[in-house]
Design an enzyme around this catalytic site. Structure first.
Site, PDB file in Angstrom:
ATOM      1  N   ASP A 122       0.744  -0.622  -0.050  1.00 26.31           N
ATOM      2  CA  ASP A 122      -0.085  -0.039  -0.203  1.00 26.31           C
ATOM      3  C   ASP A 122       0.909   1.280   0.018  1.00 26.31           C
ATOM      4  OD1 ASP A 122      -1.967  -1.624   0.341  1.00 26.31           O
ATOM      5  OD2 ASP A 122      -1.824  -1.932   2.528  1.00 26.31           O
ATOM      6  N   LEU A 123       0.693   2.314  -1.304  1.00 24.96           N
ATOM      7  CA  LEU A 123       1.474   2.949  -1.077  1.00 24.96           C
ATOM      8  C   LEU A 123       2.209   4.210  -0.435  1.00 24.96           C
ATOM      9  CD1 LEU A 123       4.253   4.235  -2.843  1.00 24.96           C
ATOM     10  CD2 LEU A 123       2.023   5.622  -3.897  1.00 24.96           C
ATOM     11  N   ASP A 124       3.201   4.393   0.578  1.00 26.13           N
ATOM     12  CA  ASP A 124       2.960   5.430   1.364  1.00 26.13           C
ATOM     13  C   ASP A 124       1.924   5.068   2.594  1.00 26.13           C
ATOM     14  OD1 ASP A 124       5.097   6.430  -0.133  1.00 26.13           O
ATOM     15  OD2 ASP A 124       3.865   8.213  -0.467  1.00 26.13           O
ATOM     16  N   GLU A 125       1.319   3.631   2.493  1.00 28.64           N
ATOM     17  CA  GLU A 125       0.855   3.906   3.953  1.00 28.64           C
ATOM     18  C   GLU A 125       1.221   2.684   5.019  1.00 28.64           C
ATOM     19  OE1 GLU A 125      -3.139   3.529   2.653  1.00 28.64           O
ATOM     20  OE2 GLU A 125      -3.646   5.030   1.506  1.00 28.64           O
TER      21      GLU A 125
END
Length: 282
Positions: free
Chosen positions: A224-227
């Site tokens: 989950d990109l940047d999460e």
């Protein structure tokens, strides 16, 4: 008599008797507890503990003493020598501020990592790596070569026995497979804005919208990109008198500080995963 110092970190489902059992096992190994922190998560009901101990025994004796406790409580247990350096691979692209902060802290002795190699998809930061005497490996990435580039990266991780990968403003999205391969041992840094600004020149976008707070978030890498689970964040105030260029400079300072703290805490075994959250013992 030689005194050895170790860090014991553990997590398990919470139940009565954990602290008593751990303390008793450490006592049986001749350990003196010099620092102890613990936390019980009210959401997941998991128990977390970080203990610093001093003993005349070696690490195998401490590990053997805690083995039955680990098995009884179903623990995830780690034991490391206090102050030991974590072998770290740093990934960068063109911006060098976060890399510079990491290398300075490592050289100053405040960041307990060993950095055998720096990997980049560009050549811009090779002079910085050369200055610090660290091997620099250029791995270009295109849509056609992404799988091959990631395989080369994993080969370097294996070759150098890398324990931690740090994305110090590495401007490429990692594949889901690579994120899974590095789960829990890769840290990323990105800017933090309210509202969120994505794409090119985020600090300029923030300046144009009159943002009053800028900051940075360091987190574990997930698909989950940047999460991913957040390790550390910092914000600073800005106002209408600041230029877009000053936003950029101030943001870079925050990013470097935030990433360096997150890497230090991970290296000192202060960070533990609790689902999508982290427990950080300061």
């Amino acid at each position: 008599m030689t005194t050895n110092e170790f860090i014991v970190s553990l997590s398990c489902p919470d139940r009565p008797g954990i602290v008593h059992a751990v303390s008793g096992a450490l006592l049986s190994a001749g350990c003196n507890i010099t620092e102890s922190q613990q936390f019980e998560s009210p959401e997941t009901h998991n128990f977390f503990m970080r203990i610093a101990v001093a003993t005349a025994q070696d690490i195998d004796a401490v590990r053997n003493a805690l083995g039955p406790v680990r098995d009884e409580f179903g623990m995830e247990l780690g034991i490391t020598a206090a102050g030991s350096r974590v072998t770290t691979l740093i990934m960068v692209s063109k911006e060098g501020h976060a890399l510079n902060d990491l290398l300075f802290a490592q050289r100053a002795g405040t960041l307990p990592v060993e950095i055998p190699v720096i990997v980049s998809n560009h050549l811009d930061l090779k002079p910085m790596a050369d200055f610090h005497g660290i091997e620099f490996i250029h791995i270009p990435v295109t849509a056609a070569t992404k799988a091959q580039a990631e395989a080369q990266l994993l080969a370097l991780v294996d070759e150098h026995n890398i324990e931690l990968v740090v994305l110090a403003r590495y401007m490429q999205i990692l594949s889901d497979d690579l994120c899974r391969a590095l789960s829990g041992r890769a840290i990323n840094i990105h800017h933090s804005f309210l509202p969120s600004f994505k794409g090119a020149k985020p600090y300029h976008q923030a300046h144009a919208r009159g943002v009053k707070l800028i900051g940075a978030t360091a987190h574990y890498v997930t698909a989950d990109l940047d999460e991913g689970p957040i390790i550390e964040q910092e914000v600073i105030r800005v106002d209408h008198a600041r230029t877009a260029g000053q936003f950029v400079a101030m943001g870079r300072d925050v990013e470097g500080r935030t990433l360096t703290r997150a890497v230090a805490w991970h290296a000192e075994r202060r960070v533990m995963l609790d689902g999508y959250r982290t427990v950080v013992f300061s």
